[in-house]
Design a protein around this motif. Sequence first.
Motif, PDB file in Angstrom:
ATOM      1  N   LEU A 262       0.706  -1.214  -0.038  1.00 34.32           N
ATOM      2  CA  LEU A 262      -0.028  -0.137   0.212  1.00 34.32           C
ATOM      3  C   LEU A 262       0.719   1.206   0.016  1.00 34.32           C
ATOM      4  N   HIS A 263       1.980   1.192   0.658  1.00 32.01           N
ATOM      5  CA  HIS A 263       3.031   2.469   0.440  1.00 32.01           C
ATOM      6  C   HIS A 263       3.507   2.474  -0.707  1.00 32.01           C
ATOM      7  N   ARG A 264       3.613   1.574  -1.571  1.00 35.46           N
ATOM      8  CA  ARG A 264       3.878   1.427  -2.987  1.00 35.46           C
ATOM      9  C   ARG A 264       2.951   2.280  -3.704  1.00 35.46           C
ATOM     10  N   VAL A 265       1.515   1.840  -3.523  1.00 30.73           N
ATOM     11  CA  VAL A 265       0.523   2.355  -4.311  1.00 30.73           C
ATOM     12  C   VAL A 265       0.297   3.688  -4.176  1.00 30.73           C
ATOM     13  N   ALA A 266       0.466   4.026  -2.529  1.00 31.83           N
ATOM     14  CA  ALA A 266      -0.138   5.499  -2.370  1.00 31.83           C
ATOM     15  C   ALA A 266       1.160   6.350  -2.913  1.00 31.83           C
TER      16      ALA A 266
END
Length: 329
Positions: A262-266
Motif C-alpha cells: 500500500l505504501h508503493r501504491v500510495a
Amino acid sequence: MTVALDNAAFLPFKLDPIGQRVLWLRLDETQRREAAFLDDRAIPKNAEGGWAPLETLLSRTADTTAPAHAIFHIGHCGSTLLSRLLDTWPDVQGLREPLPLRTLADAWPTLDEPTSRLSPYQADDALRALWSRWSQALAPHARSIVKATSSCNGLIAPLMAQQPHLRVVLMDMPLRPYLATLLKSPSSVFDAASAAGERLRYLHGHGIGTHLSLHQIPLHRQCALGWLAEQMRFDALAKGRYGDRVLRLDFEALLDDPARELHRVAAHFGLDTSRVDEAVASPAWGRYSKAQSHGYGRDDRAHDLALSMQTHGADIEDAEGWIAALAVT
C-alpha cells in the motif's frame, strides 16, 4: 438537463452507441462510495437524470491538471478491495467499474470496421470526455481513482496516450491461485470467458496461439489464456513508453505485506503515505469487497482456494501445462 449537466454530481452512467445517446444520473458522494459497480445495481430509487444526445458528453471535456488515476486488473484479483482501501484516504473518491468504459472497450477493437456504431474519432473523444468527467471529484474529495472492469484493458494504452499525467496500477496474481479463484465460481468463469475473445485477439497480434479459435478452447483453458494475454499486455505497458507511470501489483504480495504494497501504491498515486497504517487497519479486509455486508477475510479466501484446488486440480494442472507450452510456441 442543460443546467444539470454542468453539475459534476451528474455522471455519464450509460453509453448507447446505437441510439447515439448518454444516460446522465445524479449520484452523491455516499452513493459513489458504496457502489461496488457503477452499473444498474447502483441506480438509486427515484434516480434523477435522463437520456441526452451523445454530443452532451463529447462537448463537456474540461481541462484538468489532475486527471483521475486508474486501477486496471485481470479480474477477481483483489482490485475492489484495493479500491476500497484507497477510499481510506479522505481526498480520494473511488469510482468502481463505470459502465460506459466497458461499452467503449467492447467497441474499441472494431472501430475501423464498417459495422462499428462509433467512429474512431467519436470513440477517442468519448474516452477523453468520460475521463474528464470522472476526474471531477465531489467534495470533500480532491482526486478520483477509477477502477475499471477487467474487460477494459485494451483501453489502457489509448487512455495513457490521452492523459499525460495519468498514473495506473496494473493488478494481477500468479496463474494457479487465479485459476482456483475463477473455477470455484461459475459467474467468475463466465466473466473471464466473456473477455477471452479480445484477449485471444491480443495474443494473435503478438504471434501467440495463431492456430487457435475460441470455440476450440475449453473454459478452464480460456481462463488461463486470458491470464497469459494480460501478463503480456501488462509487461509491455510496464516496459514501454508509459512505464514510468505504471505500477505492477501482485494481489498475493498485497496480502502478504499490506503495509509495504500500500505504501508503493500510495506513493505511485501521489497520496499521503502516512495514512498507510489506517488503510492496513481498514475493516474492508474482513468483508467481501463487492458486498460489504458479508464477512469475508483472508482466512476465508485461503480456505476457499485450498478447496478449489482440490476440486478443480485436474483442470488447473491441465491449464498450467497448456499455457506453458503455448507461451513458448
